[in-house]
Design a protein around this motif. Structure first.
Motif, short mmCIF file in Angstrom:
data_model
loop_
_atom_site.label_atom_id
_atom_site.label_comp_id
_atom_site.label_asym_id
_atom_site.label_seq_id
_atom_site.Cartn_x
_atom_site.Cartn_y
_atom_site.Cartn_z
N VAL A 1 0.85 -1.19 0.00
CA VAL A 1 0.00 0.00 0.00
C VAL A 1 0.89 1.24 0.00
CG1 VAL A 1 -1.82 -1.20 1.25
CG2 VAL A 1 -0.13 0.11 2.53
N PRO A 2 0.43 2.36 -0.54
CA PRO A 2 1.24 3.59 -0.54
C PRO A 2 1.56 4.04 0.90
CG PRO A 2 -0.59 3.78 -2.07
CD PRO A 2 -0.83 2.53 -1.29
N VAL A 3 2.73 4.61 1.08
CA VAL A 3 3.15 5.01 2.44
C VAL A 3 2.24 6.11 3.00
CG1 VAL A 3 5.56 4.35 2.12
CG2 VAL A 3 4.84 6.68 1.53
N ILE B 1 -0.91 6.16 3.10
CA ILE B 1 -1.96 5.50 3.88
C ILE B 1 -1.43 5.12 5.25
CG2 ILE B 1 -3.42 3.45 4.01
CD1 ILE B 1 -3.69 3.56 0.98
N LEU B 2 -0.21 4.60 5.28
CA LEU B 2 0.42 4.23 6.55
C LEU B 2 0.62 5.45 7.43
CD1 LEU B 2 3.16 1.77 5.20
CD2 LEU B 2 0.85 1.21 5.95
N ILE B 3 1.10 6.54 6.83
CA ILE B 3 1.32 7.78 7.59
C ILE B 3 0.00 8.31 8.14
CG2 ILE B 3 2.10 10.18 7.41
CD1 ILE B 3 4.03 9.18 5.16
N GLY B 4 -1.03 8.26 7.31
CA GLY B 4 -2.36 8.74 7.74
C GLY B 4 -2.87 7.96 8.93
N LYS B 5 -2.72 6.63 8.90
CA LYS B 5 -3.18 5.81 10.01
C LYS B 5 -2.37 6.06 11.28
CE LYS B 5 -5.21 1.96 7.42
NZ LYS B 5 -5.21 0.50 7.21
N ALA B 6 -1.06 6.29 11.10
CA ALA B 6 -0.21 6.56 12.26
C ALA B 6 -0.58 7.90 12.90
CB ALA B 6 1.26 6.57 11.83
N PRO C 1 3.56 -2.73 5.42
CA PRO C 1 3.36 -2.16 4.09
C PRO C 1 2.44 -2.98 3.19
CG PRO C 1 5.51 -3.21 4.20
CD PRO C 1 4.92 -3.27 5.59
N TYR C 2 2.11 -4.21 3.59
CA TYR C 2 1.25 -5.08 2.79
C TYR C 2 -0.21 -4.97 3.20
CZ TYR C 2 5.88 -6.97 1.78
OH TYR C 2 7.19 -7.11 1.43
N PHE D 1 1.20 11.69 -2.00
CA PHE D 1 2.21 12.75 -2.04
C PHE D 1 3.61 12.20 -1.75
CE2 PHE D 1 4.36 16.36 0.17
CZ PHE D 1 4.40 17.24 -0.90
N TYR D 2 3.76 11.50 -0.62
CA TYR D 2 5.07 10.97 -0.23
C TYR D 2 5.46 9.75 -1.05
CZ TYR D 2 4.52 14.05 3.82
OH TYR D 2 4.34 15.15 4.61
#
Length: 377
Positions: free
Chosen positions: A58-60, A62-67, A107-108, A247-248
């Motif tokens: 998944v794009p980072v 999404i990970l940043i948003g969840k964090a 990331p998966y 974006f990132y």
């Protein structure tokens, strides 16, 4: 020569007594930090490894948003995307006070795996002890001065080790394990001090870079003939498009396409709003560690502003990149790291063995000065 050695012995003694406790703490904590990555991964596998490797990531963003959603009031400070498929993405968030939270994300699946305040990590505490003695800037000054003293101790120790007569040279190379405790302790301090002196000098001299700006600038002056350059690229725009999908992720992909080798990528968002985002990619195929190419992106528009290749850096910058690998012994992989670990452990014992040598000599002198008991008739 004997008079010079006598003066050197006194200098070695009093500097050793003055800095012994700090040297013990810094050397012991340093030996632990040599294998920080391996130990942290062993004791906290859930923070570093994903449950299952998949073919799609998944794009980072999404990970940043969840964090950020899990930790309100924080924003991205930096993130690490590792080349190894089993590694999680490490996200570091900063709040308004500059306090960090470290988040591990899959990331998966896109799930947040683990998170923890940066200051409460075991190895963060060890690092704070190693560099600051848990005393902030005051501790940094103390460790810096103690590091300079340690360099003098190593140099004076070599002078004291050197025998006045050639026939005694061979015995200075071996520890006499079957001798008295006093003799064995002296041999251990002296002989292993000689064998480890060069490596410890490299560790101490590189460690001074983090203690004093003037020392780092001297290094740059010797290499480049000028002070340390400031590597920053300012933003061109003051705002970006309204809709910026991934974006990132787009920055990471563009960096990956610019440098075709495989390697870990780090993205850094400076706290200064006028500075651009920096993305670094490490080249594991290089002959030496810490070889990274850099790309700067506008923090608002996301456009690439500048690309800086490692090969175009100044000699001073390239030497500076080697300071950390030399300091922790990773310059040539596990063989030099094991060597660094062993000599740091020895360095932590040297204040103890040195103190015992001084204590034994002091007791001997006290006994010699004590008047003999006379029988009263």
């Amino acid at each position: 020569m004997k008079k010079f050695k006598k003066i050197t012995r006194k200098l070695h003694l009093w500097l050793g007594l003055a800095s012994g406790l700090v040297v013990f703490v810094v050397a012991l904590s340093g030996s632990i930090l040599v294998f920080e990555k391996e130990l942290d991964r062993f004791f906290r596998p859930g923070f570093h490894l994903v449950p299952e490797v998949s073919s799609e990531k998944v794009p980072v963003d999404i990970l940043i948003g969840k964090a950020e959603e899990k930790h309100p009031g924080t924003s991205l400070h930096d993130l690490f995307v590792f080349d190894a498929p089993e590694r999680s993405v490490r996200i570091r968030l900063a709040d308004e006070h500059g306090e960090w939270t470290v988040v591990s994300a899959d990331p998966y699946s896109g799930k947040i795996l683990k998170d923890a305040p940066y200051k409460k990590r075991f190895f963060t505490i060890v690092m704070e002890l190693h560099r600051f003695l848990l005393m902030g800037e005051t501790g940094k000054t103390i460790t810096g001065i103690s590091c300079i003293i340690f360099v003098v101790l190593l140099s004076s120790g070599l002078i004291l080790w050197w025998p006045l007569k050639r026939k005694h040279f061979k015995q200075r190379l071996n520890v006499k394990w079957d001798a008295s405790f006093k003799r064995t302790n002296w041999d251990f301090h002296s002989v292993f001090g000689f064998y480890s002196s060069l490596i410890l000098l490299l560790i101490a001299l590189t460690g001074l870079v983090w203690s004093f700006d003037w020392y780092e600038n001297i290094m740059y002056f010797l290499a480049d003939g000028k002070p340390k350059p400031v590597h920053l690229v300012k933003n061109v725009s003051e705002e970006g498009p309204d809709n910026q999908d991934y974006f990132y992720e787009s920055m990471l992909r563009e960096t990956d396409s610019l440098f075709r080798y495989r390697g870990d990528i780090r993205l850094i968002v400076p706290p200064q709003k006028d500075r651009s985002i920096l993305v670094l990619k490490e080249n594991p195929e290089a002959d030496i560690p810490n070889v990274r190419d850099m790309v700067y992106f506008d923090r608002y528009s996301g456009k690439r502003l500048q690309t800086t290749l490692y090969k175009d850096l100044s000699t001073g910058d390239k030497i500076r990149r080697l300071v950390y690998p030399i300091h922790i012994g990773s310059i040539y992989g596990y063989p030099t790291r094991i060597l660094a670990f062993v000599v740091c452990l020895f360095a932590s014992t040297s204040p103890i063995t040195g103190f015992l040598i001084w204590r034994g000599r002091k007791k001997k002198k006290d006994m010699e000065k004590r008047p003999a008991n006379k029988e009263i008739l």
